[in-house]
Design a protein around this motif. Structure first.
Motif, short mmCIF file in Angstrom:
data_model
loop_
_atom_site.label_atom_id
_atom_site.label_comp_id
_atom_site.label_asym_id
_atom_site.label_seq_id
_atom_site.Cartn_x
_atom_site.Cartn_y
_atom_site.Cartn_z
N ARG A 123 -22.87 -37.45 0.91
CA ARG A 123 -22.06 -36.23 1.06
C ARG A 123 -22.88 -35.11 1.72
O ARG A 123 -22.37 -34.40 2.58
CB ARG A 123 -21.53 -35.77 -0.29
CG ARG A 123 -20.41 -36.65 -0.78
CD ARG A 123 -19.58 -35.95 -1.86
NE ARG A 123 -18.55 -36.85 -2.32
CZ ARG A 123 -18.57 -37.48 -3.49
NH1 ARG A 123 -19.57 -37.27 -4.32
NH2 ARG A 123 -17.60 -38.28 -3.82
N LYS A 127 -22.57 -33.31 5.66
CA LYS A 127 -22.48 -31.86 5.88
C LYS A 127 -23.67 -31.34 6.67
O LYS A 127 -23.84 -30.13 6.82
CB LYS A 127 -22.42 -31.13 4.52
CG LYS A 127 -21.16 -31.41 3.75
CD LYS A 127 -21.22 -30.73 2.38
CE LYS A 127 -19.99 -31.07 1.56
NZ LYS A 127 -20.16 -30.70 0.16
N LYS A 129 -26.92 -31.67 5.87
CA LYS A 129 -28.07 -31.29 5.05
C LYS A 129 -29.16 -32.36 5.17
O LYS A 129 -28.87 -33.54 5.30
CB LYS A 129 -27.67 -31.13 3.59
CG LYS A 129 -26.72 -29.97 3.35
CD LYS A 129 -26.38 -29.85 1.88
CE LYS A 129 -25.46 -28.67 1.65
NZ LYS A 129 -25.09 -28.54 0.25
#
Length: 151
Positions: A123, A127, A129
């Protein structure tokens, strides 16, 4: 139902896995199959590999292989098992409250812990990261400086 995990013993195999695993988390377990902590972790990884297969690929890396030493030094793998995560050829880090964010040291206590960690990394990676927070409670994160000294 058992799921056999690929074991990588050559630098070229590891490089190829890192480069070719796209839009999935690549989970590399560094260790040796003769180590009891590695066997514990391998059992968890093998049992969950199919469940996480939509968003992760799992492989084992043999730290006894001479060709793998370049990665052992690069990732400073002094304690085994150490699990390193990649996403689209980028090294993913995880803040689990330990001093080392580059790898997970030790075994996961249960299958769901591993699934939760890989999902969090996936996840976060989706995004954009490069580091994510560990979703596990502190009591389920191995205290490896005491338990996992390589003998």
């Amino acid at each position: 139902m058992s799921y056999v995990l690929p074991t990588l013993t050559k630098k070229q195999e590891v490089d190829s896995f890192i480069r070719s695993t796209i839009d999935k988390v690549l989970v590399l377990r560094f260790g040796r199959s003769s180590d009891s902590a590695c066997l514990l972790l391998d059992d968890v990884l093998a049992k969950t590999a199919r469940e996480v297969s939509k968003f992760a690929t799992v492989a084992l890396v043999d730290t006894d292989s001479e060709e793998i030493q370049v990665y052992v030094r690069y990732f400073d793998i002094a304690l085994i098992p150490s699990t390193i995560f990649f996403f689209n050829a980028h090294h993913m880090k995880m803040d689990s409250g330990t001093a080392d964010h580059t790898k997970w040291v030790g075994a996961f206590q249960q299958k769901q812990d591993f699934i939760d960690v890989v999902e969090a990394i996936f996840r976060g990676a989706m995004k954009g990261k490069m580091i994510v927070n560990c979703p596990l409670p502190p009591e389920r994160i191995p205290k490896y400086q005491l338990l996992y000294k390589d003998v």
